[in-house]
Design a protein around this motif. Sequence first.
Motif, PDB file in Angstrom:
ATOM      1  N   TYR A 212       7.341  36.943  36.156  1.00 54.71           N
ATOM      2  CA  TYR A 212       8.915  36.167  36.811  1.00 54.71           C
ATOM      3  C   TYR A 212       8.432  35.208  36.573  1.00 54.71           C
ATOM      4  O   TYR A 212       9.423  34.373  36.657  1.00 54.71           O
ATOM      5  N   GLN A 215      10.100  34.136  32.982  1.00 51.32           N
ATOM      6  CA  GLN A 215      11.334  34.711  32.914  1.00 51.32           C
ATOM      7  C   GLN A 215      12.669  33.541  33.335  1.00 51.32           C
ATOM      8  O   GLN A 215      13.149  34.014  32.899  1.00 51.32           O
ATOM      9  N   ILE A 216      11.869  32.033  33.943  1.00 53.65           N
ATOM     10  CA  ILE A 216      12.306  31.419  35.030  1.00 53.65           C
ATOM     11  C   ILE A 216      11.718  30.018  33.873  1.00 53.65           C
ATOM     12  O   ILE A 216      11.548  29.870  33.690  1.00 53.65           O
ATOM     13  N   ASP A 217      13.246  29.626  33.416  1.00 49.26           N
ATOM     14  CA  ASP A 217      13.234  28.731  32.256  1.00 49.26           C
ATOM     15  C   ASP A 217      13.660  27.502  33.169  1.00 49.26           C
ATOM     16  O   ASP A 217      15.106  27.375  33.414  1.00 49.26           O
ATOM     17  N   ASP A 225      20.622  23.511  41.215  1.00 49.55           N
ATOM     18  CA  ASP A 225      19.400  24.726  41.479  1.00 49.55           C
ATOM     19  C   ASP A 225      17.984  24.396  41.283  1.00 49.55           C
ATOM     20  O   ASP A 225      17.352  24.967  41.909  1.00 49.55           O
ATOM     21  N   VAL A 229      14.771  25.852  43.838  1.00 48.12           N
ATOM     22  CA  VAL A 229      13.532  26.582  43.096  1.00 48.12           C
ATOM     23  C   VAL A 229      11.745  26.756  44.440  1.00 48.12           C
ATOM     24  O   VAL A 229      11.479  25.143  44.828  1.00 48.12           O
ATOM     25  N   LEU A 233       6.664  28.735  42.150  1.00 50.57           N
ATOM     26  CA  LEU A 233       6.834  28.758  40.860  1.00 50.57           C
ATOM     27  C   LEU A 233       6.656  27.376  39.965  1.00 50.57           C
ATOM     28  O   LEU A 233       6.643  27.402  38.743  1.00 50.57           O
ATOM     29  N   GLY A 352      16.168  32.974  45.408  1.00 54.55           N
ATOM     30  CA  GLY A 352      15.261  33.015  44.923  1.00 54.55           C
ATOM     31  C   GLY A 352      13.508  33.164  45.909  1.00 54.55           C
ATOM     32  O   GLY A 352      12.541  34.618  44.952  1.00 54.55           O
TER      33      GLY A 352
END
Length: 556
Positions: A212, A215-217, A225, A229, A233, A352
């Motif tokens: 996971y 996968q998040i950039d 956004d 977050v 993360l 999220g």
Amino acid sequence: MRRALSPDYTLPETKRMRSDSDKAKLYDRQLRLWQESGQTALEGARVCVFGSTALAAETLKNLVLPGIGEFVVVDDGVVGEQDTLTNFFVQTDDQGKMRAECIVQGLCELNPDVRGSAVTRSPAELLASSDPADIQLVASATLVLACGQPESVVCALSRRCWQAHVPLVAADFAGFYARVRTSIPEHAVVESHADTPSDLRLLTPFPALRNYIDQIDLDVLDSTDLAHVPYPLIVAKALKALSLDGDAAAPTIQQKRELRDLIGTMAPVPGEENFVQAVDAVTQHCKPYSTPDAVDQILNDPAAVAPLADDTKVDHFWLLVRALRAYMASEYSLGMLPLNGSIPDMKADTKGYIALQRIYKQKAAEDAAQFATHVARELTDAGLPADYISSDEVAGFCRNASNLRLLRFTSLHDEIEGDSLCATAENLVAADVASHYALFRASARFEDTHGRYPGVAASPNDVEMLDDELVAGDAAQIIGIANELMAEWGLESTKVDEDLAMEFARSGHCELHNISSMTGGIVSQEAIKLITHQYVPENSLCIVDGVKAKSYVAKI
């Protein structure tokens, strides 16, 4: 109006008057405290109370209202004028009636779901009896309470409860003062509700969490956004950027400083809330995994490794602990306790947060399944049926594995009749309750010698004596007894407070309703902890001082 009571009054068996949905509404607030499992334990509890004083009634009131299953009151006391002034569960026209019967009827009117009964016999007589029914009265109880009983009764009751492994809470009073003490060989707490940080495992992320994170950039997210977050993360990304992820060793102080600085530069604007949360989380969540000390002690307790006895009922808790040891030793666990799947509240958008929550819950479910296989293996090895422990109990134990607690108490009969107090007497001085405790013990010894408590007239001749003379004479005696006790405990340099002794003698072992009400709240709170095996009960002496409006605790 109350209906008339028969000489051997016992409430008849009745069906529960409320449906489950009605109970859910009625008990809504307490269900938030101890959940359905705790409520089920309460409704299945049988509480045996020795004594029918105001303290006993106030304690039971706080157990009847949340819905214990049933209770029985053992006492042969008769309602007197003093009772009508201090006990709200007797009426003026109850004078001359059996006090236990009166308070049982008044208490049962509070909650029709609770069954109550009275045994109008002397506690001392019942405890001296070898009748199997009398023995079973205590042995079959979930919890036993002793309220305002002489030390001889408390000692006899303590022995019987200790042998049957039944929790005993003893409480006594003397005017403005009261004491509370719990006694049970061992008490396990599965749901301690400890205020511990969530187990996020950011230094050593499990595969699903690592995927996971990868996968998040964050670089492609706009400022809006980024501001939503979840902070775990953000911390994980910073750890990876500094090559600190996957390392079980603790980051150095310098590395933590660099980590905080990096997170600060990642924020779209200074002071963004989720990035501030990430900075704050560095200290709490960027440290090596370790099993909590209390849990580690349980896992290494002799009872966790001792062979299971063939001739006794196997304790669920220790069987589950054995399974947990096996789980921890397995290659799957990597030496970590099962994850409980909870994550803290944080600033994040709904999508999220739910995505992150789902990952942790899925891992928790996988850990629970693995743990269940070890439980099944332990049951097979012990020759027990697969349903010996319910799936709900297994799941609850696994979910709370990081918050397990185990308490071992000293017995009341050893404390009163033995010398166990010598090793911990200094704790009484440190807690500033040495005089209180010594005077309670001295008053009990005075009662055993004279057949009356200090300040109570023994005969018509004593009634003619001025109250001040009676109180002063009895106070002098309990001061002498208390100082002798202090010397026995190795506290020769500590002398009893003489003003406090005068108050004890002046009280005549009478109750004040407000003190009994407050003490009853303490006793019932401890009782609920013991019945539900939730929250950690006080493994110490509690003294209530109504003059100073304080309560004290001392480990003895």
